[in-house]
Design a protein around this motif. Structure first.
Motif, short mmCIF file in Angstrom:
data_model
loop_
_atom_site.label_atom_id
_atom_site.label_comp_id
_atom_site.label_asym_id
_atom_site.label_seq_id
_atom_site.Cartn_x
_atom_site.Cartn_y
_atom_site.Cartn_z
N ALA A 96 144.03 45.34 -11.29
CA ALA A 96 143.35 46.64 -11.30
C ALA A 96 142.89 46.98 -9.88
O ALA A 96 142.42 46.10 -9.16
CB ALA A 96 142.16 46.58 -12.25
N PRO A 97 143.02 48.24 -9.48
CA PRO A 97 142.59 48.61 -8.12
C PRO A 97 141.08 48.53 -7.97
O PRO A 97 140.34 48.67 -8.92
CB PRO A 97 143.10 50.04 -7.98
N PHE A 98 140.64 48.26 -6.74
CA PHE A 98 139.21 48.32 -6.46
C PHE A 98 138.85 49.75 -6.04
O PHE A 98 139.72 50.53 -5.63
CB PHE A 98 138.80 47.29 -5.42
N PRO A 99 137.58 50.14 -6.15
CA PRO A 99 137.18 51.55 -5.91
C PRO A 99 137.56 52.03 -4.51
O PRO A 99 137.50 51.28 -3.53
CB PRO A 99 135.66 51.51 -6.10
N SER A 100 137.91 53.31 -4.43
CA SER A 100 138.35 53.87 -3.15
C SER A 100 137.23 53.90 -2.12
O SER A 100 137.50 53.81 -0.92
CB SER A 100 138.89 55.29 -3.37
N HIS A 101 135.95 54.01 -2.58
CA HIS A 101 134.87 54.03 -1.58
C HIS A 101 134.76 52.67 -0.86
O HIS A 101 134.38 52.62 0.31
CB HIS A 101 133.53 54.41 -2.23
N GLU A 102 135.15 51.58 -1.55
CA GLU A 102 135.17 50.27 -0.89
C GLU A 102 136.32 50.21 0.10
O GLU A 102 136.18 49.64 1.19
CB GLU A 102 135.30 49.16 -1.93
N ALA A 103 137.46 50.79 -0.26
CA ALA A 103 138.61 50.83 0.66
C ALA A 103 138.25 51.63 1.91
O ALA A 103 138.55 51.21 3.04
CB ALA A 103 139.82 51.45 -0.03
N ARG A 104 137.58 52.76 1.71
CA ARG A 104 137.17 53.59 2.85
C ARG A 104 136.19 52.83 3.75
O ARG A 104 136.28 52.91 4.99
CB ARG A 104 136.54 54.89 2.36
#
Length: 511
Positions: A96-104
């Motif tokens: 499952a992908p991790f949240p985009s705000h963490e990627a940012r």
């Protein structure tokens, strides 16, 4: 004590997961079936299917480290058997992908600038999410379409804990099971750790992509996306975005007017060049990592898992394959002894017979059904009988060849991809295994020996001067051994080191 308690706790969790999926029998112990029932508290398993499929499902549940472990084990047909190794090869590295705000946040920290400053557009929905990282499409400020790979947060700490458990288990196995020491389990865990640590530093993946691109410079048939080094760091990798058709989408490729046999030929030649010409190959070239562009050329992605084969091993491998193809099984056996793959105390005639027994059923098939990867896999399965030490680089190569052959069969099951690359193979064999190549090798060896001669003479001169100025200084441990202290090995006379030292001194004086 703390380490043991921590590892035992984690081991208990792993055992319960394996039991739930009815995959505990992979341990191959008499009590495994009973233990699985007890751990399930009498409940039926949640997964059926072949043992390898059950194990793959359990490893997926256990998380990123064990997904990677399953992929590594898929190369070990010598341990698990061909069927289970093949099932683990199908292990899907998807989470499952991790949240985009963490990627940012990771991108901003790694590149020392906000995402909005690095890219004019950033797609918050990842196009792919795997155990190590996930990928987002973006557009740079200068208008280039790119793919941005972001490392999964916290993955390094989780991996360290799991790898400590695997090393602890390997140490116990080598301590308590002498017959399994030939498998070099601790070394295998360390190799696995090294490969994943490198994979978790995306700068190494960028460097691998750049090296592979250089190797194919001027060859449009196999392309590598360009690295955007200004937007790349330890936890972020930015590559040119790839447009193309997945290599296993046969109908789409044909509908685009691209000749399937030409694609297959390019795949065979590019793989051969990676392994034998360059000694640096893409070790995860499954259909999801290989595309066909609109011109019918191949484009690779995902360079986290790469393999290397040194020049000497390439020559041995080439001679071995040539021996198999020509039915010269005696030469195949001799090559194994020359390379040190088989201990010298084993019987070459018996090993020749073993090589024939595994090759004849495969080489006797029609050309399009012959699998070189399967041949190597069968060879690795006789390792225990002949006390052959594990060769990690060849195991990785065998798996990569298996994947490449699978791609070839999807494109055209009536054609043998290695037969299509025959002109290239024959040319390489002439250049590297022919008489001229052997003369060249002898000359190069002689030149290297001459280059080492001045250094050897200088060291001899230094030792001679030391003798004249008060003698040679020996390490205290060496002196203890010469006096017979410290638990000298049985069978080594205490006077022997003194004799050797005297001979050395005499040689220096007579110089």
């Amino acid at each position: 004590m703390i380490r043991a308690a921590r590892n035992l706790s984690r081991l208990w969790t792993i055992a319960r997961v394996l039991a739930r999926h009815d995959a505990l029998d992979v341990v191959d112990l008499p009590i495994a079936t009973l233990a699985a029932r007890l751990l399930r508290l009498g409940q039926p398993p949640i997964h059926d299917g072949r043992p390898g499929q059950r194990l793959a499902a359990a490893l997926t549940e256990l998380g990123p480290t064990f997904i990677k472990l399953g992929q590594a084990l898929s190369t070990r047909a010598d341990l698990l058997g061909e069927e289970m190794a093949a099932d683990l090869s199908d292990l899907q590295d998807r989470l499952a992908p991790f949240p985009s705000h963490e990627a940012r946040a990771i991108i901003a920290e790694e590149l020392a600038m906000p995402v909005e400053e690095a890219f004019s557009h950033f797609d918050d929905t990842p196009v792919a999410a795997a155990s190590i990282a996930q990928v987002h499409f973006a557009v740079t400020k200068d208008g280039h379409d790119v793919a941005v790979k972001v490392l999964r947060p916290g993955i390094d700490q989780a991996f360290k804990k799991d790898i400590d458990l695997l090393r602890w288990l390997a140490e116990w196995v080598e301590l308590t099971q002498p017959r399994l020491r030939r498998l070099r389990m601790v070394e295998s865990v360390e190799t696995f750790e090294e490969s994943v640590v490198l994979e978790m530093d995306l700068r190494f993946e960028a460097a691998a992509a750049a090296e592979l691109s250089e190797n194919f410079q001027g060859d449009d048939t196999f392309q590598v996306p360009e690295v955007d080094w200004t937007r790349t760091g330890k936890r972020v990798l930015t590559l040119e975005r790839v447009y193309g058709i997945p290599v296993d989408e046969r109908e789409q490729i044909a509908a685009a007017g691209i000749n399937l046999d030409e694609v297959l030929k390019k795949a065979a030649e590019s793989f051969f060049n990676m392994v034998f010409r360059d000694g640096f190959f893409h070790a995860d070239m499954h259909p999801g990592n290989l595309f066909v562009d609109r011109d019918g050329n191949l484009v690779a992605v995902d360079f986290g898992i790469m393999g290397r084969v040194d020049q000497r091993t390439r020559r041995f491998l080439g001679e071995m394959l040539l021996g198999f193809l020509n039915g010269n099984y005696r030469r195949v056996a001799e090559i194994h002894f020359e390379a040190g793959f088989v201990p010298a105390d084993k019987n070459v005639d018996t090993f020749t017979q073993a090589c024939r027994s595994i090759a004849e059923p495969i080489m006797g098939k029609p050309m399009h059904e012959i699998s070189i990867a399967r041949l190597l896999g069968q060879l690795f399965q006789i390792t225990e009988q002949f006390a052959m030490q594990t060769q990690p680089q060849l195991l990785m190569l065998q798996k990569s060849m298996l994947v490449a052959e699978g791609v070839g069969r999807r494109l055209d099951s009536s054609v043998n991809m290695w037969e299509m690359a025959r002109p290239l193979i024959e040319s390489w064999m002439i250049d590297n295994l022919g008489p001229q190549a052997r003369v060249k090798e002898t000359v190069v060896g002689a030149v290297h020996a001459l280059e080492r001669l001045p250094r050897m003479l200088a060291e001899t001169e230094k030792a001679y001067t030391a003798m004249l100025n008060g003698g040679l200084k020996l390490h205290p441990d060496t002196m203890s051994a010469m006096r017979g202290e410290g638990g000298r090995r049985r069978g080594a006379p205490g006077w022997l080191p003194w004799v050797l030292a005297a001979v050395l001194a005499a040689l220096l004086v007579l110089k």
